[in-house]
Design an enzyme around this catalytic site. Structure first.
Site, short mmCIF file in Angstrom:
data_model
loop_
_atom_site.label_atom_id
_atom_site.label_comp_id
_atom_site.label_asym_id
_atom_site.label_seq_id
_atom_site.Cartn_x
_atom_site.Cartn_y
_atom_site.Cartn_z
CB ALA A 122 37.83 42.29 22.02
CG ASN A 190 38.50 44.28 13.27
OD1 ASN A 190 38.20 44.86 12.23
ND2 ASN A 190 39.47 43.40 13.35
CG HIS A 220 38.93 47.58 24.24
ND1 HIS A 220 39.81 48.11 23.32
CD2 HIS A 220 39.01 46.23 24.10
CE1 HIS A 220 40.38 47.12 22.65
NE2 HIS A 220 39.91 45.97 23.12
#
Length: 268
Positions: A122, A190, A220
């Site tokens: 991701a 993660n 993010h």
């Protein structure tokens, strides 16, 4: 070249997508087997999709597959990785936060000639971080913003009595190292562990996590200061049917698998 036989550990949102793609046919790759916590549910899914794939225990992976994809709860990482690594084979690990307290798995891979592969997942820009780490990285900071529901139930929140219910404004629920974040939010970040493994390690990589009711995507942002470059990168991931996981994660695994036997490899 012979086809690479792939085992899938976990038939949740990511595992199901991979099973569909592999079953439909990908050059140089074949679906060999799968493992699932709920065997009956997994079998029903495979039959409904017309996918011919035996469901076996992870201990049977080495006899059937060349590489396994771990997309299961992080608590199962030992059961999935150890048999493959013991046999000198490869594992694509999505629960990479679970690797941080288990350095013995990497030692086993080294001793037996196996390999642990952590896909970009991701996140983005891990190739740039890996390249910068060949020089000197001064600092790495990541800020994660998720819809509150995507963070609900995280061990860190429960331990510290932090509620994300009914938020009307963004709330920072964690600030600390990637190692602490991976332990406190094992199903959520993660990406923090992957970033730390690519760069300056889990204790120097700093993470802020926000529960933000104004966002609908898992966001993010990475800031890196190094002697070779200064860069900032951001990504907004559309959640999959599992709100804790972005759709791009399964696609990243798929791209990693394609790369194994591809005549052209792009990226560090």
């Amino acid at each position: 070249m012979p086809e690479i036989r792939v085992a899938i550990a976990g038939l949740g949102a990511i595992g199901r997508m991979l099973a569909r793609k592999l079953s439909a046919g990908l050059p140089g790759l074949t679906l060999a087997c799968a493992a699932a916590g709920d065997r009956a549910k997994a079998q029903a899914f495979l039959e409904s999709e017309g996918i011919a794939c035996p469901i076996v225990a992870p201990s049977e992976f080495p006899a059937r597959a060349d590489i396994a994809v771990e997309c299961a709860p992080s608590a199962l990482i030992e059961d999935i990785c150890r048999p493959m690594l013991q046999a000198g084979k490869s594992v694509i690990v999505l629960s990479c936060g679970a690797l941080l307290p288990r350095p013995e798995l990497l030692e086993l891979a080294k001793a037996r000639g196996g390999k642990v592969i952590v896909p970009t997942g991701a996140l983005l820009g891990l190739d740039a971080v890996v390249a910068a780490a060949e020089g000197e990285i001064i600092s790495v900071r990541m800020t994660t913003r998720k819809p509150p529901g995507g963070l609900k139930g995280a061990p860190y929140l429960e331990k510290h009595g932090i509620s994300v219910d009914g938020l009307t404004a963004a709330r920072r629920v964690f600030s600390g190292s990637a190692r602490q974040a991976a332990a406190g939010f094992p199903a959520n970040v993660n990406v923090a562990a992957a970033l730390s493994l690519a760069g300056i390690g889990p204790d120097r990589t700093q993470i802020d996590i926000w529960a933000d009711p104004m966002v609908t995507r898992n966001c993010h942002e990475i800031e890196v200061e190094a002697d070779s470059a200064r860069f900032r990168m951001s990504i907004e991931n559309v959640p999959s049917e599992n709100p804790k996981t972005g759709r791009i994660v399964a696609l990243s695994v798929l791209a990693t698998l394609r790369k194994l036997g591809a005549p052209l490899s792009v990226g560090t």
